[in-house]
Design a protein around this motif. Structure first.
Motif, PDB file in Angstrom:
ATOM      1  N   UNK A   1       4.425  -2.130  -3.597  1.00  0.00           N
ATOM      2  CA  UNK A   1       5.000  -3.414  -3.185  1.00  0.00           C
ATOM      3  C   UNK A   1       6.365  -3.200  -2.543  1.00  0.00           C
ATOM      4  N   UNK A   2       7.206  -2.379  -3.173  1.00  0.00           N
ATOM      5  CA  UNK A   2       8.546  -2.141  -2.633  1.00  0.00           C
ATOM      6  C   UNK A   2       8.486  -1.542  -1.236  1.00  0.00           C
TER       7      UNK A   2
ATOM      8  N   UNK B   1       8.227  -3.669   1.609  1.00  0.00           N
ATOM      9  CA  UNK B   1       9.383  -4.527   1.862  1.00  0.00           C
ATOM     10  C   UNK B   1       9.398  -5.749   0.979  1.00  0.00           C
ATOM     11  N   UNK B   2       8.905  -5.599  -0.237  1.00  0.00           N
ATOM     12  CA  UNK B   2       8.946  -6.723  -1.164  1.00  0.00           C
ATOM     13  C   UNK B   2      10.332  -6.843  -1.774  1.00  0.00           C
ATOM     14  N   UNK B   3      10.809  -8.076  -1.907  1.00  0.00           N
ATOM     15  CA  UNK B   3      12.024  -8.297  -2.671  1.00  0.00           C
ATOM     16  C   UNK B   3      11.666  -8.192  -4.146  1.00  0.00           C
TER      17      UNK B   3
ATOM     18  N   UNK C   1       9.209 -10.791  -5.032  1.00  0.00           N
ATOM     19  CA  UNK C   1       7.895 -10.535  -4.439  1.00  0.00           C
ATOM     20  C   UNK C   1       7.194  -9.389  -5.153  1.00  0.00           C
TER      21      UNK C   1
END
Ligand SMILES: Nc1ncnc2c1ncn2[C@@H]1O[C@H](COP(=O)(O)OP(=O)(O)OP(=O)(O)O)[C@@H](O)[C@H]1O
Ligand SMILES: [Mg+2]
Lengths: 335, 259
Positions: A220-221, A224-226, A229
């Motif tokens: 996920x990271x 580009x997940x915050x 997210x």
């Protein structure tokens, strides 16, 4: 030669023993454990069956008494049967527990997420410890706190709810259009229950959140997940069945909790959704505690019948939880 | 849009442990750079500094600069989330989201980048990305099944599809083929060759033939000794590295005389 089983790994012995002998010993252990686990499984079933049998046998007199029961049992109105009180009691019990759960679960998940994914490590440890401490407070103390501290504080809040949200049946006022004062109402009791079940739900959720596989968090990271997210994509879906289990543990406690409700709630025997009006509902556990001390034989039987109803509710809740968990098994990440 | 990458005097730490030291590397846009070297020399570690994934490990930190088109990724005010949206990554171990269907997995990054995407666009993107990763024919009938129900190699191609669906400017791949059969490997290599026209690609691989086949330039990382930091020994045109490397260590490694 014994064929190797999945569970037996021949451990290195200090003195050379023939491999066959060590395998045989391992298989003995293996079999021992199997019997032990079967035996404990059977034992649990037996205990459950014994409890159910006890409840049914002792409840039978009251169940069979029909309308006549009202002559022996003071808290059942004239001409009414047991069923006319079990219904509202079940209703009140479930309503209180659901209200408690509705307040506790979001907060618990929030705290658990904060501890597992937001807070710096040292703060997280302290906070986790603090929440665990909440579980150590006896329920009588919660009851006292509810009556003496929480209720006065809540009075204006409940008044506010009635004034502005009174059009929602749950928040309807009494005949004068007010929240009851003192607020010995279901929502106050449910709030105390919510605080009581918060630690267990938080603790279980936190453990589940911490077990999110690193691999999926990184996936996920890297997209580009915050932080939020990441939680939504990788943590919450993975934790769904764990959260359901946590909530069910809390629900079980809320359903069966006696003292806090007994001390806070002004009881009634109505099918009423009014959370902010006193003398509307009562829960099974609190009712048993309130009535047991001076119950005659028939009275005890009637109380045990309500206890049987509580037993059934808890069983149904657990089965429902299992069904929810199983429904999305394919997507659970367990495979 | 592909962009150039410049790493300058990069020191990479895990806590107080210096894992990789003194890397200087320039990567041209629209090129494929392969990173090779023995296990534990810091290839993955270096790769992860290029999209700021290194710092998600507690205690991990970086000294030096990494510039993408002249902008320092580690400069003040640069949001790591924004960096990762431009620099895609495929991991050594396949990691599709087990709770999402195959189609949702492909769209996962797109949903983050621009929340709204209409259904037909989404379907098109899913198909294009899965075709790009050479997975479409195997999964087109079960796009709504969980991604975790695929074989390891299929999962890895799903992850590649997920990474290219967001059209990143740079694509980092950490041994993307280590779980793939030779046919899928070739498919991924073809894919890399295609993607090169649009993206800047950095790939870590243990497979020399693969490095030779797909890359324009090859960098060799090495460890002097265990406990010492890994270093970039040399980086040059792939043909040069494999025919006449400047350093003896490189020659030893690629000719299998290592260690
Ligand atoms: N999370 C971590 N915490 C501490 N040290 C780490 C961590 N990850 C890697 N290291 C160390 O950093 C060094 C470089 O590791 P890295 O994973 O980058 O090697 P690699 O070149 O990718 O190896 P491989 O080819 O086996 O994947 C190793 O010494 C390793 O032990
Ligand atoms: Mg690696």
């Amino acid at each position: 030669m014994a064929s190797p089983t999945l569970t037996s790994t021949p451990h290195p012995a200090a003195e050379p023993t023939p491999p066959g002998a060590s395998r045989a010993k391992d298989r003995g252990m293996d079999r021992g454990f199997r019997y032990l686990s079967i035996a404990s499984g059977v034992l649990i079933l037996l205990v459950l069956a014994a409890v159910a049998a006890f409840l049914v046998v002792r409840a039978l007199p009251a169940l069979k008494a029909g309308d006549a029961i009202s002559q022996d049992v003071g808290w059942i109105g004239a001409g009414q049967s047991l069923w006319t009180v079990i219904g509202p009691l079940v209703f009140g019990t479930v309503l209180a527990a659901i209200a408690a759960l509705a307040m506790a679960v979001p907060v618990a998940i929030g705290i658990a997420l904060f501890i597992s994914h937001y807070a710096p490590r040292r703060l997280a440890n302290g906070l986790g410890y603090l929440v665990d401490l909440l579980a150590a407070i006896p329920s009588v103390v919660y009851g006292l706190w509810g009556v003496m501290v929480l209720a006065p504080v809540l009075q204006p809040v409940w008044d506010f709810l009635v004034r502005w949200l009174g059009w929602i049946p749950l928040f309807a006022g009494d005949s004068n259009g007010n929240a009851s004062n003192p607020p010995r109402v279901l929502l106050t009791a449910a709030l105390v229950l919510a605080v009581m079940i918060l630690p267990i739900i938080t603790a279980v959720s936190r453990e589940v959140f911490l077990q999110t596989p690193r691999l999926h968090e990184e996936a996920a990271l890297a997209l580009g997940a915050t932080r939020w997210e990441l939680v939504r994509m990788a943590v919450l879906p993975f934790a769904r069945s764990g959260i359901v289990s946590a909530a069910m543990l809390g629900l079980g406690r809320a359903l069966g909790e006696t003292m806090a409700v007994l001390m806070v709630l002004s009881p009634g025997m109505l099918y009423s959704f009014k959370l902010l009006v006193a003398s509307q509902q009562q829960t099974i556990a609190a009712n048993i505690a309130a009535k047991f001390a001076d119950a005659n034989a028939m009275g005890v039987s009637a109380l045990i019948a309500t206890g049987l109803a509580l037993f059934v509710i808890t069983l149904v809740v657990n089965m429902a939880a299992r069904a929810i968990v199983a429904r999305r098994k394919d997507f659970s990440g367990a495979n | 849009m592909s962009q150039r990458i410049d790493a300058k005097d990069l020191n990479i730490y895990y806590g107080s442990f210096l894992a990789v030291a003194g890397v200087n590397m320039s990567i041209a846009p629209r090129s494929v750079t392969a990173l090779i070297g023995p296990s534990g020399c810091g290839k993955s570690t270096f790769l992860r500094t290029l999209n700021r994934m290194h710092e998600v490990i507690p205690g991990a930190r970086v000294q030096g600069t990494v510039e993408i088109d002249g902008v320092d990724l580690y400069g003040a005010g640069v949001d790591p989330v924004a960096v990762r949206r431009q620099v895609g990554m495929v991991f050594q171990r396949p990691n599709p989201f087990p709770t999402m269907s195959i189609a949702e997995n492909v769209l996962a990054g797109v949903r983050l980048n621009n929340k709204r995407i209409n259904k037909s666009d989404a379907n098109e993107l899913v198909e294009a990305s899965l075709r790009g990763a050479n997975l479409w024919n195997e999964v087109k009938d079960r796009l709504d099944r969980p991604g975790s129900g695929l074989s390891g190699g299929q999962q890895q191609r799903l992850c590649i599809a997920r990474a290219i669906a967001v059209r990143p400017q740079v694509l980092l791949m950490d041994e993307p083929c280590s779980a793939l059969d030779p046919i899928s490997t070739l498919a991924v290599e073809d894919l890399i060759a295609e993607l090169k026209s649009e993206y800047t690609i950095v790939i870590v691989t243990h497979n020399m033939q693969q490095a030779a086949r797909v890359s324009d330039r090859t960098g060799f990382f090495n460890l002097e000794a265990t406990g010492k930091p890994g270093r970039l020994i040399e980086i040059d045109e792939t043909a040069t590295i494999f025919s006449s490397p400047r350093e003896q260590a490189t020659e030893d490694y690629i000719s299998g005389r290592f260690g």
